[in-house]
Design a protein around this motif. Structure first.
Motif, PDB file in Angstrom:
ATOM      1  N   ALA A 167       0.832  -1.204   0.000  1.00 16.92           N
ATOM      2  CA  ALA A 167       0.000   0.000   0.000  1.00 16.92           C
ATOM      3  C   ALA A 167       0.863   1.250   0.000  1.00 16.92           C
ATOM      4  O   ALA A 167       0.637   2.191  -0.760  1.00 16.92           O
ATOM      5  CB  ALA A 167      -0.913  -0.009   1.223  1.00 16.92           C
ATOM      6  N   ALA A 168       1.883   1.257   0.857  1.00 12.80           N
ATOM      7  CA  ALA A 168       2.689   2.468   1.025  1.00 12.80           C
ATOM      8  C   ALA A 168       3.555   2.742  -0.198  1.00 12.80           C
ATOM      9  O   ALA A 168       3.640   3.879  -0.676  1.00 12.80           O
ATOM     10  CB  ALA A 168       3.551   2.343   2.272  1.00 12.80           C
ATOM     11  N   LEU A 169       4.182   1.696  -0.720  1.00 14.25           N
ATOM     12  CA  LEU A 169       5.130   1.882  -1.824  1.00 14.25           C
ATOM     13  C   LEU A 169       4.501   1.648  -3.192  1.00 14.25           C
ATOM     14  O   LEU A 169       5.101   1.952  -4.215  1.00 14.25           O
ATOM     15  CB  LEU A 169       6.328   0.932  -1.659  1.00 14.25           C
ATOM     16  N   GLY A 170       3.296   1.102  -3.186  1.00 14.57           N
ATOM     17  CA  GLY A 170       2.676   0.730  -4.458  1.00 14.57           C
ATOM     18  C   GLY A 170       3.148  -0.654  -4.871  1.00 14.57           C
ATOM     19  O   GLY A 170       4.193  -1.107  -4.440  1.00 14.57           O
ATOM     20  N   ALA A 171       2.375  -1.352  -5.663  1.00 18.77           N
ATOM     21  CA  ALA A 171       2.727  -2.699  -6.114  1.00 18.77           C
ATOM     22  C   ALA A 171       1.766  -3.142  -7.197  1.00 18.77           C
ATOM     23  O   ALA A 171       0.729  -2.505  -7.426  1.00 18.77           O
ATOM     24  CB  ALA A 171       2.647  -3.677  -4.931  1.00 18.77           C
ATOM     25  N   LEU A 178      -3.374  -6.128 -10.803  1.00 16.05           N
ATOM     26  CA  LEU A 178      -3.894  -4.824 -10.412  1.00 16.05           C
ATOM     27  C   LEU A 178      -2.774  -3.939  -9.881  1.00 16.05           C
ATOM     28  O   LEU A 178      -1.986  -4.341  -9.029  1.00 16.05           O
ATOM     29  CB  LEU A 178      -4.967  -5.006  -9.335  1.00 16.05           C
ATOM     30  N   LYS A 179      -2.707  -2.707 -10.372  1.00 20.65           N
ATOM     31  CA  LYS A 179      -1.672  -1.773  -9.926  1.00 20.65           C
ATOM     32  C   LYS A 179      -2.196  -1.023  -8.711  1.00 20.65           C
ATOM     33  O   LYS A 179      -3.177  -0.283  -8.782  1.00 20.65           O
ATOM     34  CB  LYS A 179      -1.343  -0.802 -11.071  1.00 20.65           C
ATOM     35  N   ILE A 180      -1.516  -1.232  -7.558  1.00 20.45           N
ATOM     36  CA  ILE A 180      -1.858  -0.500  -6.347  1.00 20.45           C
ATOM     37  C   ILE A 180      -1.011   0.768  -6.339  1.00 20.45           C
ATOM     38  O   ILE A 180       0.231   0.687  -6.356  1.00 20.45           O
ATOM     39  CB  ILE A 180      -1.518  -1.331  -5.085  1.00 20.45           C
ATOM     40  N   SER A 226      -1.326   4.375  -0.973  1.00 17.20           N
ATOM     41  CA  SER A 226      -2.676   3.862  -0.682  1.00 17.20           C
ATOM     42  C   SER A 226      -2.764   3.565   0.809  1.00 17.20           C
ATOM     43  O   SER A 226      -1.757   3.455   1.503  1.00 17.20           O
ATOM     44  CB  SER A 226      -2.945   2.579  -1.464  1.00 17.20           C
ATOM     45  N   HIS A 227      -3.979   3.463   1.280  1.00 10.63           N
ATOM     46  CA  HIS A 227      -4.158   3.139   2.696  1.00 10.63           C
ATOM     47  C   HIS A 227      -5.406   2.264   2.854  1.00 10.63           C
ATOM     48  O   HIS A 227      -6.074   1.944   1.867  1.00 10.63           O
ATOM     49  CB  HIS A 227      -4.277   4.421   3.526  1.00 10.63           C
ATOM     50  N   ALA A 228      -5.707   1.902   4.100  1.00  9.85           N
ATOM     51  CA  ALA A 228      -6.882   1.068   4.366  1.00  9.85           C
ATOM     52  C   ALA A 228      -8.118   1.809   3.876  1.00  9.85           C
ATOM     53  O   ALA A 228      -8.281   2.994   4.147  1.00  9.85           O
ATOM     54  CB  ALA A 228      -6.985   0.777   5.854  1.00  9.85           C
ATOM     55  N   ILE A 236     -11.548  -2.683  -2.692  1.00 15.07           N
ATOM     56  CA  ILE A 236     -11.338  -1.868  -1.501  1.00 15.07           C
ATOM     57  C   ILE A 236     -10.218  -2.483  -0.689  1.00 15.07           C
ATOM     58  O   ILE A 236     -10.280  -3.657  -0.311  1.00 15.07           O
ATOM     59  CB  ILE A 236     -12.639  -1.793  -0.695  1.00 15.07           C
ATOM     60  N   LEU A 237      -9.166  -1.679  -0.454  1.00 13.94           N
ATOM     61  CA  LEU A 237      -7.963  -2.222   0.171  1.00 13.94           C
ATOM     62  C   LEU A 237      -8.123  -2.390   1.676  1.00 13.94           C
ATOM     63  O   LEU A 237      -8.644  -1.525   2.359  1.00 13.94           O
ATOM     64  CB  LEU A 237      -6.776  -1.294  -0.117  1.00 13.94           C
ATOM     65  N   GLN A 238      -7.641  -3.531   2.145  1.00 14.98           N
ATOM     66  CA  GLN A 238      -7.536  -3.779   3.574  1.00 14.98           C
ATOM     67  C   GLN A 238      -6.068  -4.048   3.841  1.00 14.98           C
ATOM     68  O   GLN A 238      -5.452  -4.808   3.110  1.00 14.98           O
ATOM     69  CB  GLN A 238      -8.306  -5.044   3.972  1.00 14.98           C
ATOM     70  N   ILE A 239      -5.534  -3.454   4.899  1.00 12.08           N
ATOM     71  CA  ILE A 239      -4.126  -3.687   5.200  1.00 12.08           C
ATOM     72  C   ILE A 239      -4.022  -4.938   6.067  1.00 12.08           C
ATOM     73  O   ILE A 239      -4.638  -5.021   7.126  1.00 12.08           O
ATOM     74  CB  ILE A 239      -3.505  -2.487   5.952  1.00 12.08           C
ATOM     75  N   ALA A 240      -3.239  -5.907   5.599  1.00 16.73           N
ATOM     76  CA  ALA A 240      -3.023  -7.137   6.357  1.00 16.73           C
ATOM     77  C   ALA A 240      -1.632  -7.072   6.967  1.00 16.73           C
ATOM     78  O   ALA A 240      -0.657  -6.794   6.273  1.00 16.73           O
ATOM     79  CB  ALA A 240      -3.155  -8.338   5.441  1.00 16.73           C
TER      80      ALA A 240
END
Lengths: 104, 313
Positions: free
Chosen positions: B232-236, B249-251, B255-257, B279-283
């Motif tokens: 999320a922080a650096l993109g992926a 999928l390009k994150i 990005s954040h939760a 919808i992103l969830q941080i794991a």
């Protein structure tokens, strides 16, 4: 008689098809045309087009009409009650969806 | 069959007045009506209450029912007495088409004979009545379209002239892109009028079973996607399931939760097609071993970060 061996039955999506008339709704829901007119006058159903005195409804009107009829019959609501109930149910549904979206 | 205690079902005393019974019905009907109720077993309870009311609201039926006494307790085996119904006259319009219990049928089935005037919509002789049914489909049926074996309950007048709910199995081609609440119109599959007449149509209203991955809202689909904090922080670029297959999928970095990524037109293929939202969830990786613990400690040391800053602490 099952038709599992035959070709599957095909049908169109009603809500994507042509507009419905008072006569259509009356037949589909097995009620008098007068009943449909009463629904329009009370604001339960909305006419989307009028062509030379003929009223036209969107396909969605079928579901709404059947729901209104069930409320009338099962909860013994009068016309005004049905109109109010539908409005409140729509608002409830809208709020539930918004709540669901905000949860994300 | 099972004896039904209608007074218990309606929550009224055996000597309740007609007004009290009507009041009880109104309250219970509103509570359990499937269109408005969110109760668990609403439909079953509503049918039960409706049947009880059908009996208790009619002075004749109630009198006949009371004759059975409280002998058998609810749930015990029951048989109507051999001279049941003798001397009673039942009048009035038959009850609406319904799925009555065996208990009800054994006592009052004789009155549910549908008369020609009972067939709602029998305006035009020779024109079959339209039928309606509701089905629960898997989401895939609308995503790809396809044939499905559907079991429907439709009203029918049986050999005895009774209005009953009949089960019917049909092989139906589900149109791709159909939405919840919409109807498939099967021309000519409704009631077949006696003799030569035009059969009515069958309308099948569609609802979807919950899908293990996607949430449906109208024509849009939603997926909760777990990502690692660094993704999320650096993109992926991550592999993501979508209704039309797995995609890369390009994150975006930063990005954040709760970040929402929209894939236009990848929802339900209606016209116009809906969208697909990820919808992103941080794991968080677990801090089980020393290596993980060290990595977390290093991060804590390197990043000045107070997640509770806006709580004033």
């Amino acid at each position: 008689m099952t038709s599992s061996e035959d070709q599957p039955l095909s049908g169109a999506i009603l809500e994507q098809s042509a507009l419905l008339t008072v006569k259509d709704l009356s037949r589909m829901c097995a009620v008098d045309e007068r009943h449909i007119v009463d629904f329009v006058e009370e604001g339960v159903l909305h006419v989307v087009e009028i062509k030379s005195t003929e009223w036209y409804f969107r396909g969605e009107a079928l579901r709404r009409t059947r729901l209104a009829l069930r409320l009338e019959r099962d909860l013994e609501l009068n016309l005004a009650g049905v109109a109010l109930a539908l409005e409140l149910m729509e608002e409830l549904e809208r709020l539930r969806r918004e709540l669901q979206a905000r949860r994300q | 069959m099972e004896f039904k205690d209608y007074y218990k079902v309606m929550g009224v005393a055996r000597d309740a007045t007609e007004a009290q019974i009507k009041q009880a019905y109104r309250k219970l009907a509103r509570k359990y009506h499937p269109d408005v109720s969110k109760e668990k077993d609403a439909e079953a309870r509503f049918k039960e209450v409706g049947e009880a009311y059908e009996v208790l609201k009619s002075p004749e039926r109630r009198a006949a029912y009371d004759q059975l006494g409280q002998g058998p307790r609810a749930g015990e085996e029951f048989r109507p007495p051999p001279d049941w119904g003798a001397g009673f006259e039942f009048s009035g319009a038959g009850p609406r088409e319904s799925d009555y219990s065996d208990f009800f049928e054994s006592l009052f089935g004789a009155q549910t004979r549908a008369r020609p005037s009972d067939r709602r919509g029998a305006f035009h002789p020779g024109q079959g009545v339209d039928h309606h049914a509701k089905v629960l489909l898997d989401l895939d049926a609308t995503l790809r379209g396809g044939a499905r074996q559907l079991t429907l309950r439709v009203p029918e007048v049986d050999a005895d002239g009774r209005l009953v709910s009949k089960e019917r199995v049909l092989n139906v081609q589900v149109p791709k892109g159909i939405l919840a609440g919409q109807n498939i119109r099967l021309a000519g599959q409704g009631e077949r009028p006696p003799g030569e007449g035009t059969p009515g149509d069958l309308y099948i209203e569609v609802e979807f079973q919950p899908h293990p991955l996607y949430r449906v809202d109208g024509r849009d689909l939603f997926l909760d996607l777990p990502v690692a904090p660094w993704e999320a922080a650096l993109g992926a670029t991550v592999k993501t399931p979508t209704p039309t297959g797995t995609v890369d999928l390009k994150i975006p970095a930063g990005s954040h939760a709760g970040s929402k990524l929209r894939l236009r037109g990848r929802g339900i293929p209606a016209s116009p097609p809906g969208d697909f939202y990820v919808i992103l969830q941080i794991a968080l990786p677990s801090a089980d071993d020393d290596k993980a613990k060290a990595a977390y400690a290093a991060m804590a040391a390197a990043l000045p970060f107070n997640p509770r800053a806006n709580l004033g602490v």
